[in-house]
Design an enzyme around this catalytic site. Structure first.
Site, mmCIF file in Angstrom:
data_model
loop_
_atom_site.group_PDB
_atom_site.id
_atom_site.type_symbol
_atom_site.label_atom_id
_atom_site.label_comp_id
_atom_site.label_asym_id
_atom_site.label_seq_id
_atom_site.Cartn_x
_atom_site.Cartn_y
_atom_site.Cartn_z
ATOM 1 N N TYR A 56 0.855 -1.196 0.000
ATOM 2 C CA TYR A 56 0.000 0.000 0.000
ATOM 3 C C TYR A 56 0.887 1.241 0.000
ATOM 4 O O TYR A 56 1.872 1.292 0.737
ATOM 5 C CB TYR A 56 -0.885 0.018 1.247
ATOM 6 C CG TYR A 56 -2.332 -0.285 0.952
ATOM 7 C CD1 TYR A 56 -3.018 0.470 0.002
ATOM 8 C CD2 TYR A 56 -3.008 -1.298 1.603
ATOM 9 C CE1 TYR A 56 -4.346 0.205 -0.282
ATOM 10 C CE2 TYR A 56 -4.342 -1.564 1.321
ATOM 11 C CZ TYR A 56 -5.011 -0.809 0.374
ATOM 12 O OH TYR A 56 -6.318 -1.070 0.095
ATOM 13 N N GLU A 58 -0.447 4.926 -0.285
ATOM 14 C CA GLU A 58 -1.166 6.198 -0.408
ATOM 15 C C GLU A 58 -0.195 7.371 -0.312
ATOM 16 O O GLU A 58 0.667 7.400 0.572
ATOM 17 C CB GLU A 58 -2.219 6.345 0.694
ATOM 18 C CG GLU A 58 -3.554 5.733 0.342
ATOM 19 C CD GLU A 58 -3.721 4.351 0.914
ATOM 20 O OE1 GLU A 58 -2.682 3.690 1.151
ATOM 21 O OE2 GLU A 58 -4.874 3.939 1.117
ATOM 22 N N ASP A 202 -7.634 14.279 -24.353
ATOM 23 C CA ASP A 202 -7.706 12.865 -23.970
ATOM 24 C C ASP A 202 -7.113 12.082 -25.148
ATOM 25 O O ASP A 202 -7.776 11.847 -26.163
ATOM 26 C CB ASP A 202 -9.161 12.468 -23.717
ATOM 27 C CG ASP A 202 -9.289 11.017 -23.260
ATOM 28 O OD1 ASP A 202 -8.342 10.241 -23.472
ATOM 29 O OD2 ASP A 202 -10.344 10.665 -22.699
ATOM 30 N N THR A 228 -4.862 6.767 -21.244
ATOM 31 C CA THR A 228 -4.657 5.429 -20.723
ATOM 32 C C THR A 228 -3.264 4.986 -21.176
ATOM 33 O O THR A 228 -2.639 5.632 -22.026
ATOM 34 C CB THR A 228 -5.713 4.433 -21.238
ATOM 35 O OG1 THR A 228 -5.760 4.504 -22.657
ATOM 36 C CG2 THR A 228 -7.081 4.736 -20.656
ATOM 37 N N LYS A 231 -3.268 1.295 -24.724
ATOM 38 C CA LYS A 231 -3.739 1.222 -26.118
ATOM 39 C C LYS A 231 -2.514 1.270 -27.037
ATOM 40 O O LYS A 231 -1.672 0.374 -26.969
ATOM 41 C CB LYS A 231 -4.769 2.321 -26.370
ATOM 42 C CG LYS A 231 -6.024 2.175 -25.474
ATOM 43 C CD LYS A 231 -7.104 3.171 -25.810
ATOM 44 C CE LYS A 231 -8.374 2.960 -25.018
ATOM 45 N NZ LYS A 231 -8.413 3.687 -23.752
ATOM 46 N N ARG A 237 -2.868 -2.006 -18.223
ATOM 47 C CA ARG A 237 -4.090 -1.214 -18.103
ATOM 48 C C ARG A 237 -3.931 -0.218 -16.965
ATOM 49 O O ARG A 237 -3.821 -0.605 -15.799
ATOM 50 C CB ARG A 237 -5.285 -2.124 -17.848
ATOM 51 C CG ARG A 237 -5.499 -3.130 -18.949
ATOM 52 C CD ARG A 237 -6.804 -3.819 -18.813
ATOM 53 N NE ARG A 237 -7.847 -2.962 -19.315
ATOM 54 C CZ ARG A 237 -8.291 -2.979 -20.573
ATOM 55 N NH1 ARG A 237 -7.770 -3.818 -21.440
ATOM 56 N NH2 ARG A 237 -9.242 -2.169 -20.966
#
Ligand code: DSN
Length: 422
Positions: A56, A58, A202, A228, A231, A237
């Site tokens: 983790y 954060e 985008d 993203t 692609k 991903r």
């Protein structure tokens, strides 16, 4: 998938392992033409499946809420530096879980619920998160939408300007999911400046083309770049937000703690590897080959009488309107799937049919290019598509099976990155 490839998974959960094996076979044997998909390298796959998964984190490098970040900080800082170097930006955030959360973070940073936001309408080639009604971005905000010209299939920048000046949106999105033509970031920039809007590019679909110099970059013209990573960029991903220094704090705060908890560190590692791969000279070759293949495929489809939205392509994507062939997009997509050619059905601008049963299919060349197919292969691909669409019209299953066998032969000669040779 052989037991030696994933021995622990096969031993612990053979049922799940068999599904993964079947997917590997499917990806190896079929011609994958969905323009938002690709094959990641074995190195990206490895990086995405590491013990970084167990941590983790954060916060951001050097400013975390949990201890034990010695290595995680280095991974994330490396990904950030590579993103900044590759795209030439002041600031990069590599934590968004995917494109939709990345775009939502942009809203959180620059708008309040009820504010007017502007983007391209989904059926015109935009994205759900650009203010389309069924998305939170179109119900929590007031989405106003532009489209393309009915005559040309191209963005009418005068109409965009008129709408922007009438509506003065807080945010303008450019980019989308079914745009076969080059986006004029300079034109959007002058419109956004005139309207007093934050401009967001985008570039999820074309990030790899931008990185490889096969599409103009929005950097220097827009406030924020959202993308993203999976692609054309050929990473795992995930997503990234990149911006000028003046917006860095607002965007970072919006991603964490505004929207997300701990970043997916294993994905961050995969992104770092993909960005390293995208900085190599071979990636420039790949990016240009994606576009050359798409142009060659579009030309071969036009020769076979197909209607293409905007008449062709400048990038990796082709939007085919099948109306004149007398076959609905969904029927064609399902027939192509049975023929070993994987596409998605898609609305075309001003589509008289419904989104779940539209007139078109959307295809693209990133995956086949990653397998090493070149422009010489595109007439063969176009011929398969033409035969399969005709077979769909006649429900000719033997014809589809014959194409599937031909596709599998060609795919066997062009092994896909990241997949076992068998
Ligand atoms: N699902 C993506 C695409 O296929 O273009 C957009 O989010």
């Amino acid at each position: 998938m052989s037991a030696s490839r994933h021995p622990a998974l096969t031993a612990v959960d053979p049922e799940l392992a068999s599904f993964v094996a079947a997917e590997e076979t499917l990806q190896a044997q079929t011609l994958r033409l969905i323009p938002s998909e690709n094959y990641v390298s074995a190195a990206v796959l490895e990086a995405s499946g590491t013990v970084l998964q167990n941590k983790y984190s954060e916060g951001y490098p050097g400013r975390r809420y949990y201890e034990g970040q010695q290595n995680i900080d280095r991974v994330e800082a490396l990904a950030v530096e590579r993103a900044k170097g590759l795209f030439g930006v002041d600031h990069a955030n590599v934590q968004p879980y995917s494109g939709s959360p990345a775009n939502l973070a942009v809203y959180l940073a620059f708008a309040k619920p009820g504010d007017t936001v502007m983007g391209m309408a989904l059926p015109m080639g935009g994205h759900l998160t650009h203010g389309w009604g069924v998305s939170a971005t179109g119900s929590w905000f007031r989405g106003v939408q532009y489209g393309v010209s009915a005559e040309t299939g191209l963005i009418d920048y005068d109409a965009v300007r008129e709408l922007a000046l009438a509506e003065r949106p807080k945010i303008i999105f450019c980019g989308g999911t079914a745009l076969p033509r080059t986006i004029d970031f300079e034109a959007f920039s002058s419109i956004a400046q005139e309207a007093g809007s934050v401009l967001v590019a985008d570039v999820a679909h074309i990030a790899g083309l931008i990185a490889g110099g096969a599409h103009p970059s929005p950097v220097g013209h827009v406030d924020v770049v959202s993308t993203t990573t999976h692609k054309t960029l050929r990473g795992p991903r995930g997503a990234m937000l990149m911006c000028k220094e003046e917006h860095a704090k607002a965007l970072d705060k919006a991603v964490f703690p505004g929207l997300q908890g701990g970043p997916h560190n294993q994905t961050t590692a995969g992104i770092a590897v993909a960005l390293h791969e995208a900085a190599q000279p071979s990636f420039v070759t790949y990016a240009h080959a994606v576009v050359a293949n798409a142009k060659a495929l579009a030309a071969a489809l036009l020769e076979r009488g197909f209607d293409l939205v905007s008449g062709g392509t400048d990038n990796h994507l082709i939007l085919m309107d099948l109306t004149s062939r007398g076959v609905a997009g969904k029927v064609a997509a399902k027939a192509l799937d049975r023929a070993g050619i994987v596409v998605n059905y898609n609305t075309v601008p001003f589509d008289p049919r419904k989104p779940f049963d539209p007139s078109g299919i959307r295809i693209g060349t990133p995956s086949l290019t990653s397998r090493g197919l070149g422009t010489d292969h595109m007439p063969v691909v176009a011929e398969w598509i033409s035969r399969a669409v005709d077979a769909a019209a006649k429900s000719d299953e033997p014809a589809l099976a014959a194409i599937r066998a031909e596709v599998a032969d060609l795919m066997a000669a062009h092994p896909a990155p990241g997949l076992p040779l068998s």
